[in-house]
Design an enzyme around this catalytic site. Structure first.
Site, short mmCIF file in Angstrom:
data_model
loop_
_atom_site.label_atom_id
_atom_site.label_comp_id
_atom_site.label_asym_id
_atom_site.label_seq_id
_atom_site.Cartn_x
_atom_site.Cartn_y
_atom_site.Cartn_z
N SER A 106 9.90 4.07 20.04
CA SER A 106 10.68 4.44 18.87
C SER A 106 11.17 5.89 18.97
O SER A 106 11.92 6.20 19.88
CB SER A 106 9.81 4.16 17.62
N ASP A 156 15.01 -6.23 14.95
CA ASP A 156 14.57 -4.86 14.63
C ASP A 156 15.43 -4.31 13.48
O ASP A 156 16.65 -4.17 13.63
CB ASP A 156 14.73 -3.98 15.88
N HIS A 187 10.62 -4.15 14.98
CA HIS A 187 10.46 -2.80 15.54
C HIS A 187 9.08 -2.62 16.17
O HIS A 187 8.91 -1.78 17.05
CB HIS A 187 10.71 -1.77 14.43
#
Ligand code: MLT
Length: 208
Positions: A106, A156, A187
């Site tokens: 991320s 996501d 995610h």
């Protein structure tokens, strides 16, 4: 065993020094401990270098400032990428390490992309888990042959599929050897991520 360097970090020395070290880059709200178990699992015996992001957002640690979800302060992205690249150089000298392969999740994956583009040569490769394009106008980098794995989530809510695809073509366009795998997930990471990143890191280690 962690020296005092320019980033708070955790360092685990290699027990198999021929394996390339991993640079572990956590997501928003994480810290230097987060990805160490993942690093041990995907590259047993490799040295692990895991810095803590210096930016605080509502008490959560990150690697650069953002203006909103998915809208980045690009001047800060640039500045922080150079700061992190300087740390990697410092750590390589202190611990006697080869150029590391980044494994970022991320926000950590996004700063890894900025490192690749702004300081080519810092990373021997990068596994980018749920990454997005961090710079709208990327610099002209030459990443010829640099292995990059992008694992994106088809559902996501943070990284639109088109953004992950744009990232893959941006990195391919500057010569990186990109493998992009959209996975049926969101995610968060799932078992498929761990297996794919482990297999990819093993193959990348053999290439080095
Ligand atoms: C970022 O801010 O880097 C991305 O939106 C991912 C995240 O939520 O950290």
């Amino acid at each position: 065993m962690s020296a005092r360097l320019s980033f708070v970090h955790r360092y685990e020395p290699a027990t198999e020094p021929e394996r390339p070290p991993l640079l572990l880059l956590h997501g928003t709200g994480g810290d230097e401990h987060d990805l160490v178990p993942l690093g041990r699992m995907i590259a047993p015996g490799a040295a692990l270098l895991s810095p803590r992001g210096k930016v605080l957002e509502g008490g959560m640690q990150r690697f650069f400032h953002r203006l909103a979800e998915g809208v980045f302060d690009e001047d800060d992205v640039r500045r922080r990428a150079h700061e992190l690249a300087d740390f990697v150089e410092e750590a390589r000298e202190t611990y006697g390490l080869a150029a590391p392969v980044a494994v970022g999740f991320s926000n950590g994956a996004n700063i890894a992309v900025a490192l690749l583009l702004l300081r080519p040569g810092t990373l021997a490769g990068a596994a980018l888990l749920r990454a997005m394009v961090p710079l709208q106008r990327p610099p002209a980098a030459d990443l010829t042959g640099t292995p990059v794995l992008i694992l994106s989530g088809e559902a996501d809510p943070i990284v639109p599929a088109a953004n992950a695809a744009r990232l893959a073509s941006m990195l391919t366009g500057v010569g990186a050897n990109v493998r992009h795998e959209p996975l049926p997930s969101g995610h968060g990471l799932a078992q498929a991520d761990f297996e794919m990143v482990k297999t990819w890191v093993e193959a990348a280690s053999r290439r080095n």
